[in-house]
Enzyme design. Structure first.
Site, PDB file in Angstrom:
ATOM      1  N   GLN A  21       1.455   2.991  -5.672  1.00 25.59           N
ATOM      2  CA  GLN A  21       0.497   2.420  -6.623  1.00 25.59           C
ATOM      3  C   GLN A  21      -0.631   1.690  -5.897  1.00 25.59           C
ATOM      4  OE1 GLN A  21      -0.215   2.206 -10.034  1.00 25.59           O
ATOM      5  NE2 GLN A  21       1.178   3.931 -10.095  1.00 25.59           N
ATOM      6  N   GLU A  66       7.531  29.225 -14.768  1.00 24.46           N
ATOM      7  CA  GLU A  66       6.842  29.505 -16.038  1.00 24.46           C
ATOM      8  C   GLU A  66       6.568  28.200 -16.792  1.00 24.46           C
ATOM      9  OE1 GLU A  66       8.476  32.687 -18.419  1.00 24.46           O
ATOM     10  OE2 GLU A  66       7.452  31.983 -20.219  1.00 24.46           O
ATOM     11  N   GLU A  70      12.036  31.908 -14.416  1.00 21.91           N
ATOM     12  CA  GLU A  70      12.361  31.718 -15.838  1.00 21.91           C
ATOM     13  C   GLU A  70      12.685  30.261 -16.162  1.00 21.91           C
ATOM     14  OE1 GLU A  70      11.686  33.158 -18.975  1.00 21.91           O
ATOM     15  OE2 GLU A  70      11.926  34.812 -17.561  1.00 21.91           O
ATOM     16  N   ASP A 112      10.478   2.145 -19.175  1.00 24.28           N
ATOM     17  CA  ASP A 112      10.174   2.797 -17.895  1.00 24.28           C
ATOM     18  C   ASP A 112      11.443   3.301 -17.194  1.00 24.28           C
ATOM     19  OD1 ASP A 112       7.798   3.129 -15.939  1.00 24.28           O
ATOM     20  OD2 ASP A 112       9.397   2.335 -14.681  1.00 24.28           O
ATOM     21  N   TYR A 140       0.846  -1.194   0.000  1.00 21.55           N
ATOM     22  CA  TYR A 140       0.000   0.000   0.000  1.00 21.55           C
ATOM     23  C   TYR A 140       0.882   1.244   0.000  1.00 21.55           C
ATOM     24  CZ  TYR A 140      -4.601   2.110   0.608  1.00 21.55           C
ATOM     25  OH  TYR A 140      -5.771   2.803   0.404  1.00 21.55           O
ATOM     26  N   GLY A 141       1.868   1.234  -0.924  1.00 19.09           N
ATOM     27  CA  GLY A 141       2.804   2.355  -1.006  1.00 19.09           C
ATOM     28  C   GLY A 141       2.231   3.490  -1.828  1.00 19.09           C
ATOM     29  N   ASP A 181      10.105  -2.627  -5.722  1.00 17.66           N
ATOM     30  CA  ASP A 181      10.776  -3.690  -6.479  1.00 17.66           C
ATOM     31  C   ASP A 181      11.709  -4.501  -5.580  1.00 17.66           C
ATOM     32  OD1 ASP A 181       9.472  -3.166  -8.961  1.00 17.66           O
ATOM     33  OD2 ASP A 181      10.676  -1.361  -9.129  1.00 17.66           O
ATOM     34  N   HIS A 202       5.109  -3.452 -13.176  1.00 19.39           N
ATOM     35  CA  HIS A 202       6.441  -3.152 -13.683  1.00 19.39           C
ATOM     36  C   HIS A 202       7.035  -4.478 -14.139  1.00 19.39           C
ATOM     37  CE1 HIS A 202       9.910  -0.817 -14.309  1.00 19.39           C
ATOM     38  NE2 HIS A 202      10.405  -0.731 -13.092  1.00 19.39           N
ATOM     39  N   GLN A 226       9.592  -6.789  -3.374  1.00 20.87           N
ATOM     40  CA  GLN A 226       9.075  -7.952  -4.108  1.00 20.87           C
ATOM     41  C   GLN A 226      10.045  -9.129  -4.023  1.00 20.87           C
ATOM     42  OE1 GLN A 226       7.842  -7.004  -8.137  1.00 20.87           O
ATOM     43  NE2 GLN A 226       6.634  -5.273  -7.445  1.00 20.87           N
TER      44      GLN A 226
END
Ligand SMILES: NC(=O)c1ccc[n+]([C@@H]2O[C@H](COP(=O)([O-])OP(=O)(O)OC[C@H]3O[C@@H](n4cnc5c(N)ncnc54)[C@H](OP(=O)(O)O)[C@@H]3O)[C@@H](O)[C@H]2O)c1
Length: 348
Positions: A41, A248, A244, A208, A38-39, A100, A124, A103
């Site tokens: 994503q 902008e 600048e 990615d 539940y980070g 990652d 991913h 995982q």
């Protein structure tokens, strides 16, 4: 699939017209989607799926602030929020949305609960593509699919709530049930994607990693910093240099580019700006293309993956990252940015 012409190249993509939410709900009927992690994503995808009428549970380790965040978002412990292993057991679609590096650590637990017919979902291509480094090799009798929203989980949720969506890629690595493709597309629609384009795990990870190191983050910070410093070294105030260089761009030009494209931007600025931008786009292109080629090579050679695994698997990886991030935060340019944002009319 809809055939769309992208600048002269035809591609088949999925839109909500041919694959409406009702079809996604039908394909996912009877499934329990377990969002693991539940980070960033995790919340976006889990909440969007839930609001789209899909049966979702969340898996998150207890005793961490992230668990409290899930509770605060309305997930109920023992009903829709579980420890990671329990969620792996209950889920029929396991959405592997840990970091990652996380995982790699959780893989043995996830693998244990990947019984035949279940689906393993990634956002991913990293874990599967770099299997020699991650050890993530899914069993052959499960579907292995990917939906990768092209943006932060925070925007995925924000845009969904506004009735908009981020585009996502999707990929099928393994189709054990014969239904993997339908499931991937249904989940892509369920998480709130705009349109979906097909890729494979390798292409997803290589584009990615290039994008985030390139024009999305790395290159843009490099460019901002270079211009800011040149202005400052030549006597311009922080306020002038920041306005600048960054303000902008983000407040005026980027939203217009998002709406109409850079070609339109070029056609709709002063002739002085047009002349200068047309003259200088060439030198910037020449200077940066070799750097992008070097970056892409580093990605496909696996150097970038190895670096990220090595540094993010260390026990003190957070502290080390935070020290580098603090340096960026404390730089004059981003401190000036803080002051400029405070002065925006909506903050006064
Ligand atoms: N960031 C994005 O918006 C984005 C965009 C597109 C795709 N993706 C992909 O989506 C996936 C998730 O990314 P993310 O950015 O959402 O990840 P993240 O925020 O870094 O993920 C953190 C989650 O992983 C858990 N975790 C980390 N290490 C763990 C471990 N050793 N054991 C158990 N849990 C662990 C965290 O729990 P604790 O809080 O308890 O540590 C938390 O739930 C990744 O594959 C990423 O590449 C991300």
């Amino acid at each position: 699939m809809a055939k769309i012409n992208f600048g002269g190249v035809e591609e088949e993509v999925v839109t909500r017209e041919e694959f409406p939410l009702s079809k996604a709900q039908e394909v996912l009927n009877g499934e329990t989607v377990a969002v693991l992690g539940y980070g960033v994503q995790g919340p976006g995808q889990a909440l969007n799926l839930k609001d789209n009428g899909i049966n979702v549970i969340v898996g998150q380790r207890k005793g961490s602030k992230t668990w409290d965040k899930a509770v605060a978002d309305g997930w109920v412990p023992g009903e829709t929020l579980f420890e990671l292993e329990e969620a792996c057991e209950k889920g029929t679609v396991l959405q592997f949305l840990l970091s990652d590096a996380g995982q790699i650590a959780l893989w043995p637990t996830v693998k244990k609960h990947l019984t035949p017919g279940k689906a393993l979902y990634f956002s991913h291509g990293f874990g599967v593509t770099y299997k020699e480094k991650t050890g993530i090799v899914p069993p052959e009798d499960v579907d292995v699919i990917l939906v990768a929203p092209k943006g932060s989980g925070t925007s995925l949720r924000r845009l969904f709530v506004e009735g908009k969506g981020l585009n996502s890629s999707f990929a099928i690595h393994q189709d054990a049930t014969g239904n993997a493709r339908q499931k991937a597309i249904a989940l892509g629609i369920g998480v709130g994607s705009g349109y979906l384009f097909e890729t494979d795990f390798y292409k997803e990870v290589s584009s990615d990693l290039t994008g985030e190191r390139g024009t999305l983050m790395g290159a843009i910070q490099g460019l901002f910093r270079a211009q800011y410093e040149v202005l400052r070294e030549n006597g311009h105030s922080p306020s002038e240099a920041f306005n600048e260089t960054v303000e902008e761009a983000t407040q005026s030009l980027y939203p217009l580019i998002a709406e109409n494209g850079m070609d339109w931007m070029y056609a709709n600025c002063s002739t002085t700006a047009q002349r200068g931008a047309l003259d200088w786009m060439g030198p910037f292109y020449e200077a940066t293309k070799p750097v992008f080629a070097q970056l892409y090579k580093s990605v496909i050679d696996g150097v970038e993956a190895q670096k990220s695994i090595d540094s993010n698997s260390q026990p003190d990886y957070r502290e080390k990252l935070e020290a580098e991030l603090k340096e960026l935060e404390e730089s004059e340019m981003w401190q000036a940015g803080k002051a400029v944002r405070k002065l925006r009319p909506e903050n006064n």
